[in-house]
Design a protein around this motif. Structure first.
Motif, mmCIF file in Angstrom:
data_model
loop_
_atom_site.group_PDB
_atom_site.id
_atom_site.type_symbol
_atom_site.label_atom_id
_atom_site.label_comp_id
_atom_site.label_asym_id
_atom_site.label_seq_id
_atom_site.Cartn_x
_atom_site.Cartn_y
_atom_site.Cartn_z
ATOM 1 N N GLN A 586 0.827 -1.204 0.000
ATOM 2 C CA GLN A 586 0.000 0.000 0.000
ATOM 3 C C GLN A 586 0.863 1.256 0.000
ATOM 4 O O GLN A 586 0.552 2.230 -0.687
ATOM 5 C CB GLN A 586 -0.944 -0.006 1.206
ATOM 6 C CG GLN A 586 -1.945 1.132 1.186
ATOM 7 C CD GLN A 586 -3.013 0.996 2.243
ATOM 8 O OE1 GLN A 586 -2.971 0.086 3.071
ATOM 9 N NE2 GLN A 586 -3.984 1.897 2.243
ATOM 10 N N CYS A 589 2.253 1.658 -3.411
ATOM 11 C CA CYS A 589 1.206 2.050 -4.352
ATOM 12 C C CYS A 589 0.964 3.549 -4.306
ATOM 13 O O CYS A 589 0.573 4.149 -5.307
ATOM 14 C CB CYS A 589 -0.080 1.283 -4.017
ATOM 15 S SG CYS A 589 -1.311 1.264 -5.339
ATOM 16 N N PRO A 592 4.746 5.168 -6.214
ATOM 17 C CA PRO A 592 5.406 4.211 -7.117
ATOM 18 C C PRO A 592 6.639 4.779 -7.805
ATOM 19 O O PRO A 592 7.489 4.024 -8.281
ATOM 20 C CB PRO A 592 4.306 3.881 -8.130
ATOM 21 C CG PRO A 592 3.396 5.064 -8.109
ATOM 22 C CD PRO A 592 3.415 5.566 -6.711
ATOM 23 N N TYR A 605 -1.844 4.435 -10.186
ATOM 24 C CA TYR A 605 -1.774 3.303 -9.267
ATOM 25 C C TYR A 605 -2.884 3.452 -8.231
ATOM 26 O O TYR A 605 -2.943 4.456 -7.508
ATOM 27 C CB TYR A 605 -0.399 3.251 -8.593
ATOM 28 C CG TYR A 605 0.719 2.989 -9.569
ATOM 29 C CD1 TYR A 605 1.234 1.711 -9.748
ATOM 30 C CD2 TYR A 605 1.259 4.020 -10.342
ATOM 31 C CE1 TYR A 605 2.256 1.462 -10.667
ATOM 32 C CE2 TYR A 605 2.277 3.794 -11.252
ATOM 33 C CZ TYR A 605 2.770 2.506 -11.411
ATOM 34 O OH TYR A 605 3.775 2.264 -12.318
ATOM 35 N N TRP A 607 -5.144 1.661 -5.103
ATOM 36 C CA TRP A 607 -5.208 0.613 -4.083
ATOM 37 C C TRP A 607 -6.646 0.101 -3.994
ATOM 38 O O TRP A 607 -7.572 0.864 -3.762
ATOM 39 C CB TRP A 607 -4.755 1.144 -2.736
ATOM 40 C CG TRP A 607 -4.632 0.074 -1.682
ATOM 41 C CD1 TRP A 607 -5.458 -0.132 -0.633
ATOM 42 C CD2 TRP A 607 -3.616 -0.926 -1.602
ATOM 43 N NE1 TRP A 607 -5.033 -1.202 0.115
ATOM 44 C CE2 TRP A 607 -3.899 -1.714 -0.459
ATOM 45 C CE3 TRP A 607 -2.505 -1.248 -2.383
ATOM 46 C CZ2 TRP A 607 -3.111 -2.792 -0.077
ATOM 47 C CZ3 TRP A 607 -1.717 -2.316 -1.988
ATOM 48 C CH2 TRP A 607 -2.016 -3.074 -0.864
ATOM 49 N N CYS A 623 -2.644 -3.586 -5.309
ATOM 50 C CA CYS A 623 -2.431 -2.357 -6.075
ATOM 51 C C CYS A 623 -2.608 -2.651 -7.561
ATOM 52 O O CYS A 623 -2.055 -3.621 -8.090
ATOM 53 C CB CYS A 623 -1.026 -1.822 -5.813
ATOM 54 S SG CYS A 623 -0.658 -0.251 -6.645
ATOM 55 N N ARG A 625 -2.117 -1.353 -11.437
ATOM 56 C CA ARG A 625 -1.450 -0.445 -12.360
ATOM 57 C C ARG A 625 -2.366 -0.272 -13.570
ATOM 58 O O ARG A 625 -2.756 -1.237 -14.218
ATOM 59 C CB ARG A 625 -0.108 -1.015 -12.810
ATOM 60 C CG ARG A 625 0.668 -0.080 -13.748
ATOM 61 C CD ARG A 625 1.796 -0.805 -14.460
ATOM 62 N NE ARG A 625 2.762 -1.367 -13.526
ATOM 63 C CZ ARG A 625 3.002 -2.664 -13.409
ATOM 64 N NH1 ARG A 625 2.344 -3.533 -14.159
ATOM 65 N NH2 ARG A 625 3.897 -3.102 -12.549
#
Length: 712
Positions: A586, A589, A592, A605, A607, A623, A625
């Motif tokens: 987390q 995330c 990043p 990104y 969560w 997470c 992407r």
């Protein structure tokens, strides 16, 4: 200790005690506890109401408002249009607060009350059964901001060729100088009706007996006249905390490229060609917070979300020559706010691509369908354009994509203009090949266009009565099956347009389970287990706090850069349907860019809460992407300061201090005057007594004089 001298008066301490006692008495009388207690005995607060509010544009204002102190009237329940005679002329106790059910909420009845506003204090609408048809929108939506202007072709301007919304009565665009509220709670409706039947109902022509049941509505709006006026007043800084009078309508578009671009590199991309797949997010109703837009908007963007999921899986395996942009435009009901903003940004190198990069556009409009019927394809064939061959190829790709499906795309005649659509804003800037998909050949099939009846029931979302909410979430309805077919055809068409291999086309199929879950979440219950899995525990918790569907009204552009619940839901859904799950924690995330192989220039990104495994109470969060971005959807008119613009939307929403509704019993006028007279008499009597006591305090409160030779 010395004694007191002769003539010493010791009454003043008693006088101070009297003053202190009076202060304490007034304190307790005027305290919040006492006032609230009295108010609760007098008023019944109505907590589940939705007001009609004021909107403004470059030329005028629409909507409703109360006086600054609220409007009060004796309640009259309208049971038929013939009953209007009582509040408008015969009733002896005007003004009246008219309560009517949705079947009587018509343009003719509302205009009659508007023309007799001196006898009407307000209107309260009780949504019940849906009428056969009802559209408070105009007959020609967004007629002044699309491509068909007088300069383009006067025969097509102002819907001269096709009246798209013939059921539209324009009620949402009227101005009422009294408040209009909608009741959302059945229990409150019954309380009001019982109060009316007990105190106000006329039986056999007999006179009314006091007390009467009355209602008070507060919805005073700060803004007046038009957008230019309210924005000018909002900019006047007479204090350290200036008061905003109105706010521009707007929010955020949700956008995602199949192949992401650097989000900080704006302008033209060399050797890049992009196909845009578009749908609109928002809808409108007379009561803005009651907007649902099941057919008007949800059917379109749910279909596009399903197509994005199907296409993303296919494009990961097969290369393409062109990129694809999924664009979900917000604020389209109000003169194409979202699409006009994207076009403006593209023209001014404020978006990651420009108009030269746009290869073609495919837009999904209203697509409420049933199996084995046609979906109509609208195209723009322009003799001034060299893109007609590209349009023809796009239509061929679309028609060939229905192989094995239970419906077909039918091409409209070339003389048929485009329906109201975001595509028109792109055409207004440049001739771009494109088509619009819709379930109507000419005028709308939607009987409830931009009204609160365009809901789940209108889209035929029906479930067996013995199913629990979780079972309804998984139940694949006929509507979901229909939209899945359309989504499959759209995904295949986009794949072809992007240069995908034809041998892979028939492998592309939308998921009916995903479609039915989205329809349930967007139109029945947003607080469901599937949406909770996809939502973020931090940013989208408020999206899922209510069991009802989210609001589809675009809202106002906020300086806090916060999107509304609908936007966040679509963002997280698109991210989860097209993104990639990572192993980031987390904290990673959130930041990043601190990692060597991640980049916020290309990706977002998010969560995600994740599922709760069996025999566990903790969610398996992760997470994602994704290439999904939120892009500003505020009319360029407000950036340019052009509040009388004819090119861009100028819609604003008035601010207000508070919204409130309550009922109470009101006494007769004679009794009120008698009470006032007695109160005034008691007041003056009290003042005289107080004055007398004050002037004679030294005598009234003095003690017996002590002897001079007193000793201690």
């Amino acid at each position: 200790m010395t004694g007191r001298g002769p003539g010493t008066i010791i009454g003043f301490p008693h006088k101070r005690k009297l003053v202190t006692s009076i202060k304490l008495f007034l304190f307790f009388c005027l305290s919040d506890v006492s006032c609230n207690s009295v108010a609760q005995k007098i008023y019944v607060e109505l907590n589940n109401t939705v007001p009609c509010v004021r909107l403004l544009n470059a030329t005028h204002q629409i909507g409703c408002q109360s006086s600054i102190s609220g409007d009060t009237g004796v309640i009259h329940v309208l049971e038929s249009e013939a009953d209007l005679e009582w509040p408008l002329s015969k009733g002896p106790n005007p003004p009246y607060m008219v309560l009517l059910e949705s079947s009587l909420f018509t343009k003719s009845i509302m205009m009659k009350m508007k023309n007799a506003s001196s006898r009407v204090a307000g209107v309260v609408v009780v949504p019940k059964t849906s009428p056969p048809e009802f559209s408070p929108h105009t007959t020609c939506p967004n007629e002044n901001t699309g491509v068909y202007t007088e300069t383009y072709d006067h025969n097509l301007a102002h819907c001269n060729t096709t009246v798209w919304n013939p059921r539209g009565n324009g009620l949402s665009y009227e101005e009422f100088d009294f408040p209009v509220f909608s009741l959302k709670e059945d229990n409150e409706t019954e309380v009001i009706k019982q109060c009316y039947f007990d105190h106000n109902r006329v039986v056999n022509g007999s006179g009314l007996q006091y007390p009467l049941c009355a209602m008070q509505l507060f919805s005073h709006m700060h803004a007046v006249t038009d957008t230019a006026t309210c924005m000018r007043r909002s900019s006047m800084d007479f204090s350290t905390s200036p008061v905003m009078v109105c706010d521009p309508l707007g929010g955020y578009n949700v956008c995602a490229f199949i192949r992401p671009y650097n989000s900080t590199a704006f302008g033209h991309k060399e050797n890049e060609s992009v196909v845009i797949a578009a749908a609109r997010l928002d809808s409108k109703a007379f009561f803005l917070e009651d907007s649902t837009g099941a057919e008007g908007s949800v059917s379109g963007f749910v279909t596009l979300l399903a197509a994005a999921q199907a296409l993303c899986e296919a494009t990961q395996e097969a290369p393409r020559t062109r990129n694809i942009l999924f664009a979900f435009f917000h604020g389209e009901v109000f003169d194409y706010i979202g699409s006009s903003r994207m076009v403006y940004d593209m023209k001014n190198n404020m978006f990651v691509i420009d108009l030269d990069n746009v290869h073609s556009i495919l837009e999904i409009g209203q697509v409420k369908t049933c199996i084995s019927i046609n979906v109509w394809t609208y195209k723009c064939m322009d003799i001034r354009s060299n893109n007609n061959e590209s349009v023809t190829n796009l239509v061929k790709n679309l028609q060939s994509s229905t192989a094995g499906l239970n419906f077909s795309f039918v091409e409209t005649d070339f003389s048929q203009p485009l329906p109201p659509s975001s595509f028109q804003r792109f055409l207004r800037a440049r001739a771009i090949p494109g088509i619009v998909l819709a379930d109507h050949q000419t005028d709308f099939n939607n009987r409830y266009y931009e009204s609160f009846y365009d809901n789940a029931a209108h889209l035929n979302l029906t479930y067996p009565s013995n199913l629990s909410p979780e079972e309804q979430l998984e139940f694949v309805t006929d509507t979901a099956k229909s939209l899945t077919e359309v989504a499959t055809a759209v995904a295949r068409t986009l794949f072809k347009q992007a240069g995908g291999n034809n041998s892979q086309v028939n492998k592309i199929n939308a998921d009916p389970k995903t479609v039915t879950q989205m329809l349930y979440g967007f139109l029945v219950r947003s607080n469901n287990s599937w949406f909770q899995v996809l939502g973020s525990s931090l940013r989208c918790v408020f999206c899922l706090s209510e069991p009802n569907p989210p609001q589809y009204y675009v809202g106002v552009a906020k300086s806090s850069h916060q999107a509304n619940a609908l936007t966040y839901l679509v963002q997280y859904l698109l991210a989860n349907l097209t993104g990639t799950a990572t192993n980031l924690t987390q904290s990673q995330c959130k930041k990043p860019d601190e990692l060597p192989n991640e980049s916020t220039y290309l990706y977002s990104y998010l969560w995600v809460q994740g599922m709760v495994p069996p025999n566990s109470t903790q969610r398996e969060s992760f997470c994602v992407r994704t290439a999904v971005r939120l892009v500003k959807a505020v009319s360029p008119a407000f950036d340019l300061g052009d509040y009388v613009s004819k090119e861009y939307s100028t819609w604003t929403k008035s601010q207000w201090k508070f919204i409130k509704a309550r009922i109470f019993l009101v006494a007769s006028r004679d009794l009120e005057m008698l009470t006032l007279g007695v109160g005034v008499a008691v007041l003056f009597t009290s003042l005289l007594v107080t004055y007398f006591v004050s002037t004679k305090a030294d005598v009234l409160f003095s003690s017996v004089r002590e002897p001079n030779n007193a000793a201690y």
